[in-house]
Design a protein around this motif. Structure first.
Motif, PDB file in Angstrom:
ATOM      1  N   VAL A  84     -41.187  13.153 -21.831  1.00  0.00           N
ATOM      2  CA  VAL A  84     -41.448  13.330 -20.397  1.00  0.00           C
ATOM      3  C   VAL A  84     -41.647  14.807 -20.089  1.00  0.00           C
ATOM      4  O   VAL A  84     -42.578  15.179 -19.369  1.00  0.00           O
ATOM      5  N   ALA A  85     -40.799  15.657 -20.657  1.00  0.00           N
ATOM      6  CA  ALA A  85     -40.925  17.103 -20.424  1.00  0.00           C
ATOM      7  C   ALA A  85     -42.271  17.624 -20.939  1.00  0.00           C
ATOM      8  O   ALA A  85     -42.935  18.407 -20.252  1.00  0.00           O
ATOM      9  N   ARG A  86     -42.689  17.148 -22.106  1.00  0.00           N
ATOM     10  CA  ARG A  86     -43.983  17.584 -22.651  1.00  0.00           C
ATOM     11  C   ARG A  86     -45.139  17.099 -21.790  1.00  0.00           C
ATOM     12  O   ARG A  86     -46.104  17.830 -21.572  1.00  0.00           O
ATOM     13  N   TRP A  87     -45.037  15.848 -21.334  1.00  0.00           N
ATOM     14  CA  TRP A  87     -46.100  15.318 -20.472  1.00  0.00           C
ATOM     15  C   TRP A  87     -46.213  16.160 -19.207  1.00  0.00           C
ATOM     16  O   TRP A  87     -47.299  16.526 -18.778  1.00  0.00           O
ATOM     17  N   MET A  88     -45.055  16.462 -18.599  1.00  0.00           N
ATOM     18  CA  MET A  88     -45.073  17.201 -17.340  1.00  0.00           C
ATOM     19  C   MET A  88     -45.611  18.619 -17.546  1.00  0.00           C
ATOM     20  O   MET A  88     -46.299  19.146 -16.679  1.00  0.00           O
ATOM     21  N   LYS A  89     -45.331  19.211 -18.697  1.00  0.00           N
ATOM     22  CA  LYS A  89     -45.896  20.531 -18.981  1.00  0.00           C
ATOM     23  C   LYS A  89     -47.406  20.413 -19.167  1.00  0.00           C
ATOM     24  O   LYS A  89     -48.170  21.202 -18.611  1.00  0.00           O
ATOM     25  N   PHE A  90     -47.858  19.414 -19.934  1.00  0.00           N
ATOM     26  CA  PHE A  90     -49.277  19.187 -20.160  1.00  0.00           C
ATOM     27  C   PHE A  90     -50.017  18.933 -18.846  1.00  0.00           C
ATOM     28  O   PHE A  90     -51.119  19.438 -18.630  1.00  0.00           O
ATOM     29  N   ALA A  91     -49.382  18.165 -17.959  1.00  0.00           N
ATOM     30  CA  ALA A  91     -50.006  17.810 -16.682  1.00  0.00           C
ATOM     31  C   ALA A  91     -49.797  18.884 -15.613  1.00  0.00           C
ATOM     32  O   ALA A  91     -50.140  18.675 -14.449  1.00  0.00           O
ATOM     33  N   THR A 108     -42.108   5.652 -14.508  1.00  0.00           N
ATOM     34  CA  THR A 108     -43.513   5.254 -14.607  1.00  0.00           C
ATOM     35  C   THR A 108     -43.858   4.902 -16.045  1.00  0.00           C
ATOM     36  O   THR A 108     -44.543   3.904 -16.303  1.00  0.00           O
ATOM     37  N   GLY A 109     -43.380   5.701 -16.985  1.00  0.00           N
ATOM     38  CA  GLY A 109     -43.619   5.406 -18.402  1.00  0.00           C
ATOM     39  C   GLY A 109     -43.032   4.057 -18.799  1.00  0.00           C
ATOM     40  O   GLY A 109     -43.674   3.267 -19.506  1.00  0.00           O
ATOM     41  N   HIS A 110     -41.811   3.783 -18.351  1.00  0.00           N
ATOM     42  CA  HIS A 110     -41.181   2.493 -18.661  1.00  0.00           C
ATOM     43  C   HIS A 110     -41.973   1.332 -18.057  1.00  0.00           C
ATOM     44  O   HIS A 110     -42.190   0.309 -18.718  1.00  0.00           O
ATOM     45  N   ILE A 111     -42.400   1.492 -16.833  1.00  0.00           N
ATOM     46  CA  ILE A 111     -43.165   0.433 -16.166  1.00  0.00           C
ATOM     47  C   ILE A 111     -44.491   0.196 -16.890  1.00  0.00           C
ATOM     48  O   ILE A 111     -44.885  -0.950 -17.125  1.00  0.00           O
ATOM     49  N   LEU A 112     -45.180   1.268 -17.241  1.00  0.00           N
ATOM     50  CA  LEU A 112     -46.450   1.122 -17.963  1.00  0.00           C
ATOM     51  C   LEU A 112     -46.254   0.406 -19.301  1.00  0.00           C
ATOM     52  O   LEU A 112     -47.082  -0.424 -19.700  1.00  0.00           O
TER      53      LEU A 112
END
Length: 125
Positions: A84-91, A108-112
C-alpha cells in the motif's frame, strides 16, 4: 521495528493481528497468516451460504477453492503494509497517506481482490 499501536479494523481481526501483521518476525507472519486464514474462512462460509440459498447457481469446488486461495494470498500480501505504501508513493499520494489515506487504499485493494475472485467464479465455476 515497533509501530504505533493499531486497533482491529474489522470483526475478523484481533488488535494483536492489527498491531503485528506487517512485522517481518515470527509473530508478524503468524498474525498475518491467521488473519488471512480467518478472512478466507469467513469468505468460504459466505460462499457456501450463497450456494445454499441460491441452489440454481452452479459453483464448482475447484474454482471456489482457487478463488478462496486468491483471497487469502492477496489479503495477506496487502496487509504487509508495504504494498500500500509503495502504491501510494507511485500514485503520488504521500500527502493523503499522511492523513489516513492508506486505510482506504488497503480496503480498496481487498475489495478489488474479492471482486476479482467473484468474477472468476462467475466465469469459470
Amino acid at each position: 521495528m515497533r509501530h504505533a499501536k493499531k486497533a482491529a479494523t474489522n470483526p475478523f481481526q484481533t488488535d494483536h493481528q492489527a498491531q503485528h501483521k506487517a512485522e517481518c518476525t515470527r509473530t508478524g507472519w503468524t498474525a498475518n497468516i491467521t488473519h488471512a486464514a480467518t478472512h478466507v474462512a469467513a469468505c468460504g462460509a459466505m460462499l457456501a451460504l450463497g450456494a445454499l440459498i441460491l441452489p440454481h447457481l452452479s459453483i464448482s469446488p475447484l474454482p471456489a477453492a482457487v478463488a478462496l486461495l486468491w483471497i487469502g494470498v492477496t489479503h495477506g500480501f496487502i496487509d504487509r503494509r508495504w504494498p500500500v505504501a509503495r502504491w501510494m508513493k507511485f500514485a503520488r499520494q504521500e500527502g493523503w497517506a499522511q492523513h489516513g489515506g492508506a486505510a482506504h487504499v488497503d480496503q480498496t485493494g481487498h475489495i478489488l481482490a474479492v471482486v476479482a475472485a467473484g468474477l472468476f467464479i462467475a466465469a469459470i465455476g
